[in-house]
Design an enzyme around this catalytic site. Sequence first.
Site, PDB file in Angstrom:
ATOM      1  N   CYS A   8     -21.730 -20.272 -16.543  1.00 49.23           N
ATOM      2  CA  CYS A   8     -20.992 -19.203 -17.204  1.00 49.23           C
ATOM      3  C   CYS A   8     -22.014 -18.320 -17.919  1.00 49.23           C
ATOM      4  O   CYS A   8     -23.176 -18.711 -18.078  1.00 49.23           O
ATOM      5  CB  CYS A   8     -20.002 -19.811 -18.189  1.00 49.23           C
ATOM      6  N   CYS A  80     -16.708 -17.531 -14.926  1.00 53.04           N
ATOM      7  CA  CYS A  80     -16.475 -16.259 -15.610  1.00 53.04           C
ATOM      8  C   CYS A  80     -16.624 -15.029 -14.728  1.00 53.04           C
ATOM      9  O   CYS A  80     -16.614 -13.915 -15.228  1.00 53.04           O
ATOM     10  CB  CYS A  80     -17.431 -16.143 -16.787  1.00 53.04           C
TER      11      CYS A  80
END
Length: 137
Positions: A8, A80
């Site tokens: 992420c 993400c």
Amino acid sequence: MKNVMFVCKHNSRRSQMAEGFARTLGEGKITVTSSGLAINEVDPIAVKVMSEVGIDISQQSSKPLDNFNPEDYDIVISLCGCGVNLPEAWVIREVFEDWQLDDPAGGSLEIFRQVRDQVKERVIKLIASLICHSNPT
């Protein structure tokens, strides 16, 4: 046993939750690490909402992706949407997925809980798919 990398942007919320769930739910089935394109402190709210479901991530730390070798991982999961920013060596692993979950940063406890539950659901499906592929009937 498959090696899984959760990545992420900052490795402070979603990827830390995924690491915690995967370590607990995939124990003995997968090995797991999380990292980020940049690093940050593990968000204390992420620690809190994970403790609510009996998983302690308080000792986990944010780690830069650059510290790892992509060839050491079979599965890479971006949480993400940062997959487009990953070096090619990371996205050509055996399995690459980009889950694109919302960042709960700055949100309420309820937002963190919703993201936590989404992460858990995805991790359960990931582990189940790995078990099915490794134990065909």
